[in-house]
Structure formats: C-alpha cells, structure tokens
Write a protein that holds these residues in place. Structure first.
Motif, PDB file in Angstrom:
ATOM      1  N   LEU A   1       0.980  -0.723   0.442  1.00  0.00           N
ATOM      2  CA  LEU A   1      -0.227  -0.210   0.068  1.00  0.00           C
ATOM      3  C   LEU A   1       0.697   1.086   0.324  1.00  0.00           C
ATOM      4  O   LEU A   1       1.778   1.234   0.479  1.00  0.00           O
ATOM      5  CB  LEU A   1      -0.723  -0.245   1.242  1.00  0.00           C
ATOM      6  CG  LEU A   1      -1.787   0.920   1.189  1.00  0.00           C
ATOM      7  CD1 LEU A   1      -2.588   0.099   0.216  1.00  0.00           C
ATOM      8  CD2 LEU A   1      -3.014   1.309   2.611  1.00  0.00           C
ATOM      9  N   ARG A   2       0.889   2.388  -0.613  1.00  0.00           N
ATOM     10  CA  ARG A   2       1.149   3.144  -0.697  1.00  0.00           C
ATOM     11  C   ARG A   2       0.614   4.429   0.363  1.00  0.00           C
ATOM     12  O   ARG A   2       0.058   4.984   0.817  1.00  0.00           O
ATOM     13  CB  ARG A   2       1.085   4.847  -2.373  1.00  0.00           C
ATOM     14  CG  ARG A   2       1.385   2.986  -3.264  1.00  0.00           C
ATOM     15  CD  ARG A   2       1.632   4.798  -4.750  1.00  0.00           C
ATOM     16  NE  ARG A   2       0.221   5.044  -4.544  1.00  0.00           N
ATOM     17  CZ  ARG A   2      -0.662   3.730  -5.524  1.00  0.00           C
ATOM     18  NH1 ARG A   2      -1.368   2.961  -6.116  1.00  0.00           N
ATOM     19  NH2 ARG A   2      -2.081   5.010  -5.780  1.00  0.00           N
TER      20      ARG A   2
ATOM     21  N   ASN B   1       0.032  10.213  -4.999  1.00  0.00           N
ATOM     22  CA  ASN B   1      -0.533   9.716  -5.141  1.00  0.00           C
ATOM     23  C   ASN B   1      -0.781   8.646  -3.925  1.00  0.00           C
ATOM     24  O   ASN B   1      -1.382   7.619  -4.482  1.00  0.00           O
ATOM     25  CB  ASN B   1      -1.235   8.868  -6.668  1.00  0.00           C
ATOM     26  CG  ASN B   1      -2.519   8.954  -6.267  1.00  0.00           C
ATOM     27  OD1 ASN B   1      -3.240   9.030  -5.620  1.00  0.00           O
ATOM     28  ND2 ASN B   1      -3.104   8.230  -6.945  1.00  0.00           N
TER      29      ASN B   1
ATOM     30  N   GLU C   1      -2.783   5.731  -1.752  1.00  0.00           N
ATOM     31  CA  GLU C   1      -3.665   5.485  -1.008  1.00  0.00           C
ATOM     32  C   GLU C   1      -3.639   5.651   0.457  1.00  0.00           C
ATOM     33  O   GLU C   1      -5.094   4.852   0.745  1.00  0.00           O
ATOM     34  CB  GLU C   1      -2.993   3.956  -1.694  1.00  0.00           C
ATOM     35  CG  GLU C   1      -3.098   3.919  -2.552  1.00  0.00           C
ATOM     36  CD  GLU C   1      -2.572   2.325  -2.872  1.00  0.00           C
ATOM     37  OE1 GLU C   1      -3.780   1.832  -3.213  1.00  0.00           O
ATOM     38  OE2 GLU C   1      -1.541   1.832  -2.585  1.00  0.00           O
ATOM     39  N   MET C   2      -2.818   5.899   1.321  1.00  0.00           N
ATOM     40  CA  MET C   2      -3.423   5.984   3.174  1.00  0.00           C
ATOM     41  C   MET C   2      -2.614   7.257   3.637  1.00  0.00           C
ATOM     42  O   MET C   2      -1.243   7.298   3.597  1.00  0.00           O
ATOM     43  CB  MET C   2      -2.762   4.831   3.559  1.00  0.00           C
ATOM     44  CG  MET C   2      -2.774   4.819   5.080  1.00  0.00           C
ATOM     45  SD  MET C   2      -4.316   5.013   5.582  1.00  0.00           S
ATOM     46  CE  MET C   2      -5.596   3.195   5.228  1.00  0.00           C
TER      47      MET C   2
ATOM     48  N   ASP D   1      -5.771   9.452  -4.381  1.00  0.00           N
ATOM     49  CA  ASP D   1      -6.660   8.368  -4.035  1.00  0.00           C
ATOM     50  C   ASP D   1      -7.244   8.041  -2.300  1.00  0.00           C
ATOM     51  O   ASP D   1      -7.882   7.259  -1.701  1.00  0.00           O
ATOM     52  CB  ASP D   1      -5.924   6.969  -3.923  1.00  0.00           C
ATOM     53  CG  ASP D   1      -5.587   6.936  -5.253  1.00  0.00           C
ATOM     54  OD1 ASP D   1      -6.723   7.533  -6.548  1.00  0.00           O
ATOM     55  OD2 ASP D   1      -4.958   5.784  -5.970  1.00  0.00           O
ATOM     56  N   ALA D   2      -6.232   8.246  -0.884  1.00  0.00           N
ATOM     57  CA  ALA D   2      -6.046   8.822  -0.017  1.00  0.00           C
ATOM     58  C   ALA D   2      -7.068   9.330  -0.332  1.00  0.00           C
ATOM     59  O   ALA D   2      -8.339   9.665   1.593  1.00  0.00           O
ATOM     60  CB  ALA D   2      -4.804   8.826   1.058  1.00  0.00           C
TER      61      ALA D   2
ATOM     62  N   LYS E   1      -9.407  10.524  -2.060  1.00  0.00           N
ATOM     63  CA  LYS E   1     -10.675  10.530  -1.972  1.00  0.00           C
ATOM     64  C   LYS E   1     -11.902   9.354  -1.425  1.00  0.00           C
ATOM     65  O   LYS E   1     -13.144   9.724  -1.023  1.00  0.00           O
ATOM     66  CB  LYS E   1     -10.649   9.960  -3.597  1.00  0.00           C
ATOM     67  CG  LYS E   1     -10.349  11.232  -5.080  1.00  0.00           C
ATOM     68  CD  LYS E   1      -9.924  10.331  -6.325  1.00  0.00           C
ATOM     69  CE  LYS E   1      -9.506   9.236  -6.303  1.00  0.00           C
ATOM     70  NZ  LYS E   1      -9.652   9.296  -8.050  1.00  0.00           N
ATOM     71  N   ASN E   2     -10.876   8.746  -0.927  1.00  0.00           N
ATOM     72  CA  ASN E   2     -11.627   7.505  -0.522  1.00  0.00           C
ATOM     73  C   ASN E   2     -11.426   8.119   1.354  1.00  0.00           C
ATOM     74  O   ASN E   2     -11.657   7.064   2.052  1.00  0.00           O
ATOM     75  CB  ASN E   2     -10.256   6.658  -0.600  1.00  0.00           C
ATOM     76  CG  ASN E   2     -10.904   5.656  -1.772  1.00  0.00           C
ATOM     77  OD1 ASN E   2     -11.970   5.488  -2.547  1.00  0.00           O
ATOM     78  ND2 ASN E   2      -9.665   5.182  -2.927  1.00  0.00           N
TER      79      ASN E   2
ATOM     80  N   ARG F   1      -8.902   7.989   3.740  1.00  0.00           N
ATOM     81  CA  ARG F   1      -7.759   6.981   4.063  1.00  0.00           C
ATOM     82  C   ARG F   1      -7.249   7.364   5.179  1.00  0.00           C
ATOM     83  O   ARG F   1      -5.777   8.073   4.897  1.00  0.00           O
ATOM     84  CB  ARG F   1      -7.987   5.529   3.123  1.00  0.00           C
ATOM     85  CG  ARG F   1      -8.599   4.831   2.113  1.00  0.00           C
ATOM     86  CD  ARG F   1      -8.117   4.222   1.826  1.00  0.00           C
ATOM     87  NE  ARG F   1      -7.786   2.784   3.098  1.00  0.00           N
ATOM     88  CZ  ARG F   1      -7.205   1.531   2.573  1.00  0.00           C
ATOM     89  NH1 ARG F   1      -6.616   1.497   1.583  1.00  0.00           N
ATOM     90  NH2 ARG F   1      -6.386   0.611   4.052  1.00  0.00           N
TER      91      ARG F   1
END
Length: 312
Positions: A193-194, A246, A248-249, A277-278, A280-281, A283
């Motif tokens: 996970l990024r 970008n 994700e968390m 991404d983090a 938008k979601n 996270r």
C-alpha cells in the motif's frame, strides 16, 4: 598459599573492574562507562518511555522535552510521576549541569542540535555521558536504512549501560516474537500500500523519509512509504512530491497545537489534494507522537497501521 591468595584477590578485583566497565557504540562514537549512571536525564516522550520500559526510573534525576509539545503514555505516567520535568522543551547546558546529571539520553533533533549548545562534546567536561538515539544518527553521516533494529539497538545498549542486560534482552525478544507472530498472520496484497506520513505543516509538509521510524513500521504493516527515496529522517518536502506519489493511505502524526483531525480536514478540503486516492477514499490513520518515533509503542503501532491498511 599466601601467593595463591594474593593472586586470587587480584584476579577478583580485575574481574570486578572489567564487569564495571562498559562501552557502547553511539552513532560515530564509542562511549565508555566505568559505572552505572545514577542521575540520568532523558529527553522527549519516546526516549523517556524507553527508560521507563526498562524500569530505570530509580537511576533518573528527571526528564526534559515533553510538556512543551506532547504528553507521556498514560500507562507510564505513574512511573514518571516521582520525577521532575527539568525543561518543557530542549534543555540548556545549565539545566543539565544544575541537575547534577551524569547521563543524558537524547538524539539529534531529539534534544540536541548539530553544532548546538548541548552536544556530547559540550557536556563531556562536566562529566555528563551522552547516548544518542540510533534513528537520529543520520544527521551525523551515513547509516543503514531505518529498521526496527534501530529501536531494539537502543534498548539493548541502555540495558548494558545500566546493568540490566537480561531485562533489555527479554524485552527486545518479546517485541521480536510479537512482531514475527503478527506478520505471519497478516493478510495483505501482492502490492504494498502506498503511504504518506503527514507530521505537520500546510505550506510544505514535514514528513518521514528513508531513515525515520515510520518507514520501517509501514513496511512491517505491509505498506511502503511513498517518500522512501528521501535521503532524510524527518524533513520538509514540496506538496508536489506528495501529489505525484498519489498515496492510498495517509498516516497523521498527532502532537502539537494542530490536532490530527485538523490536519485531516486540511487535506480533505484542499482542492490540490482532491485527486489523491487517500483523500478520495478518506483513508487516514493517526499515530501518536510516541508511536511514530522509536520506542516501546512501536509494535502496537504497527498493528494499528495494519488494521487501517488491510482491516486485520
């Protein structure tokens, strides 16, 4: 018989002296101790918690650098209650000398500044030995990429310095075993996970690079620090680098006047981060300061990260 007795006495004295003398590696220095420190001072919450985790409060005269920024773990406050805080932030040389300290456990940017007033060299004339936090040694030159061994190394060295080797070895082994067992049951994906670490700052973020403890913790939890190529421990970067990576968390470090929730809201409401991404979601996961820096809370923090990353 007299000669034998004399030889035995000399041997015992030599053995006792050898046992009393300890040398440890502290960054680029070898520090020698001819006795157990009796008036130790630790700086910062995570370093103080290391001392307390080893039960060394009776060898301490106080601590520094906590209330100016953060608080101690509630589980450990009872142990430190009998000790005074000698300075709310970094101590001056006069503070340490005035406390008649004989040992200072600190690090670079954890109570000492390179070229500053308080360093191993400036304290040596006053009989104050200094042991430096391993993670912080990157400020003096090259060191290996951060790993959990950085934290283990400090506990083991403290154990040697204070004559509680068995206690330190048992504690470190318990951490190793706990982490090994946890990772064996951890369910992740084939791709790490990024993850971006957001410590502080709005104009430019202060974050964890290749040599900061969160990088090792993120990897243990099945992620990768998107700024792993940053050849620093803790440093400022441009937001452009974060956007390009970008994540994700986002891991938020909670301390200081700006709360973790305020940091989260800043990122959620800034149009510049809308496509991350983090964001938008939504996270985000929060680590307390002493969880994100080397210390006794690191293993539990890895489990917290993994729960946020993978839901297990």
């Amino acid at each position: 018989m007299k000669n034998f007795g004399l030889a035995l006495a000399v041997a015992l004295l030599s053995s006792s002296a050898a046992l009393a003398e300890v040398s440890v590696q502290s960054c680029n220095r070898t520090v020698e101790f001819d006795g157990v420190p009796q008036r130790a001072v630790s700086n910062d919450s995570n370093l103080t918690e290391m001392m307390l985790a080893l039960g060394l409060q009776e060898n301490m005269v106080g601590y520094t650098g906590v209330s100016g920024w953060r608080t101690l773990d509630a589980e450990l406050t009872d142990k430190v209650a009998v000790l005074p805080e000698l300075s709310p932030k970094y101590p001056s040389k006069e503070v340490l000398i005035g406390a008649d300290a004989d040992f200072y456990f600190a690090g670079w940017n954890y109570g000492m500044k390179v070229g500053g007033e308080v360093t191993p060299e400036t304290l040596e004339p006053f009989g104050i030995k200094v042991y430096e936090l391993t993670e912080s040694c990157i400020h003096l030159g090259e060191k290996p990429k951060v790993s959990m061994d950085d934290m283990y190394n400090d506990l083991l060295n403290l154990g040697r310095i204070f004559g509680v080797e068995a206690r330190a070895e048992a504690l470190v082994q318990s951490y190793r075993d706990e982490l090994t067992q946890f990772k064996a049951g951890l369910k992740t994906s084939d791709t790490p996970l990024r993850v971006f670490v957001y410590d502080s700052g709005e104009d430019s973020p202060f974050t964890a690079g290749r040599y900061a403890m969160p990088t090792a913790m993120i990897e243990a939890a099945g992620g990768t620090n998107v700024l792993d190529t940053l050849e620093k421990s803790w440093a400022r970067v441009n937001w452009e680098a974060v956007v390009e990576a970008n994540p994700e968390m986002i891991v938020i470090v909670n301390y200081g006047e700006v709360t973790a929730e305020q940091k989260r809201e800043f990122m959620l409401n800034n149009p510049a981060f809308a496509e991350l991404d983090a964001v938008k979601n939504d996270r985000f996961v929060t680590l307390e300061y002493a969880e994100a820096t080397p210390g006794p809370r690191n293993i539990k923090a890895i489990k917290k990260l993994a729960a946020a990353f993978w839901g297990n």
